[in-house]
Write an enzyme that holds these catalytic residues in place. Structure first.
Site, PDB file in Angstrom:
ATOM      1  N   SER A   1      14.738   5.852  57.418  1.00 24.96           N
ATOM      2  CA  SER A   1      15.830   5.085  58.012  1.00 24.96           C
ATOM      3  C   SER A   1      15.329   3.754  58.574  1.00 24.96           C
ATOM      4  O   SER A   1      14.740   2.957  57.856  1.00 24.96           O
ATOM      5  CB  SER A   1      16.531   5.935  59.073  1.00 24.96           C
ATOM      6  OG  SER A   1      17.781   5.405  59.394  1.00 24.96           O
TER       7      SER A   1
ATOM      8  N   ASP B   1      20.432   8.514  54.453  1.00 24.72           N
ATOM      9  CA  ASP B   1      19.378   8.413  55.463  1.00 24.72           C
ATOM     10  C   ASP B   1      18.293   9.489  55.323  1.00 24.72           C
ATOM     11  O   ASP B   1      18.575  10.682  55.306  1.00 24.72           O
ATOM     12  CB  ASP B   1      20.052   8.547  56.833  1.00 24.72           C
ATOM     13  CG  ASP B   1      19.182   8.099  57.974  1.00 24.72           C
ATOM     14  OD1 ASP B   1      18.006   8.479  57.996  1.00 24.72           O
ATOM     15  OD2 ASP B   1      19.683   7.379  58.848  1.00 24.72           O
TER      16      ASP B   1
END
Length: 295
Positions: free
Chosen positions: A42, A156
């Protein structure tokens, strides 16, 4: 001890707290550590990828220079139901910084960790366009729309691996340093924030809150400590933190870094991207504390 300076760097996920990675990296370099590889999830993948291609300073200058009007222009709402923001406008700016460079052509090895939404698998992106790898790893569920690479729909990396140590295990380095953005630390830090930065952050929060009305209060909210004050997305942000901490503990049982630099999970709300200056300085301060006696 020179042998300690040759390191693999692992950068964790944690939403807006990811800005702290910038301060940590700057402090590592100041202390003489030679970063030979980077793995990130991320925001960790974004900051790590920018560092790996030599564009972290340009990114830092850009985020610290953003004002209210700039932020308003960068937000492109999605109406597909797969995410509030497409992210195309933001990533066009980042793509101009990094260019068309491929992950395998970076001067240091880099791994961006993402999650295959359909197959429910952790994916290590070590080849292909760097911008695509970053975009996939940072596709925070509900915020950015998923990134399609080939036949995979990626989101993510923090969903399955918020602190991706495993990709660095085979590195020919002397030690691994990991930056955990969700540390359960009670200590508070005092950071002197220039008035200009305070005013800018406050102004950007106002526009985030205005946009939040259109997006069910998704963006930059002050992290609430009382349950009665929490909205739906305050609860979502905390839920993400809890899940990631549980996953991280399991992952670290198998792969433990030599040094963990912990950024408190209450440093800011998951979506408070208007606090870049403060969080960069926080990362620098915590890293200095951890590394002060390390060399």
């Amino acid at each position: 001890m020179p042998e300690k300076k040759n390191i693999s760097l692992v950068l964790g996920s944690g939403g807006a707290r990811g800005y702290a990675h910038i301060g940590v990296i700057e402090e590592l370099i100041k202390y003489g550590y030679d970063i030979r590889s980077v793995s990130g999830s991320s925001m960790g993948a974004l900051i790590g990828g920018l560092y790996a291609c030599g564009k972290l300073d340009a990114y830092k200058e850009w985020v610290l220079g953003l004002d209210l009007f700039d932020v308003a222009k960068l937000v492109d709402f999605s109406f597909t139901g797969t995410g509030i923001i497409h992210g195309d406008k933001v990533f066009r700016v980042i793509e101009k910084m990094v260019g068309d460079i491929l992950v395998e052509d970076l001067p240091i090895p880099f791994t961006a960790v993402a999650t295959d939404l359909v197959r429910q698998k952790e994916v290590w992106l070590q080849k292909g366009k760097l911008i695509d790898a970053i975009r996939a790893s940072i596709a925070i569920p509900t915020v950015f729309t998923p990134k399609q690479i080939g036949d995979r729909h990626l989101v993510d990396g923090g969903v399955l691996n918020p602190l991706p140590i495993a990709p660095t295990v085979s590195d020919d380095t002397h030690m691994t340093i990991a930056v955990n953005l969700s540390a359960n630390i009670a200590k508070s830090y005092h950071i002197d924030i220039p008035r200009r930065e305070q005013e800018k952050a406050s102004g950007m929060q106002e526009i985030f809150l205005e946009m939040a009305k259109k997006a069910e209060e998704l963006f930059a909210r002050e992290k609430k400590n009382s349950f009665d004050e929490m909205g739906m997305f305050d609860i979502m942000g905390r839920t993400i933190d809890i899940m990631q901490n549980a996953i991280m503990e399991c992952k670290m049982a198998g792969y433990s870094p030599d040094i963990i630099i912990g950024v408190p999970n209450n440093a800011c709300g998951f979506y408070e991207f208007n606090r870049a200056y403060e969080l960069i300085e926080l990362g620098r301060m915590i890293a200095k504390e951890e590394l002060g006696g390390g060399i």
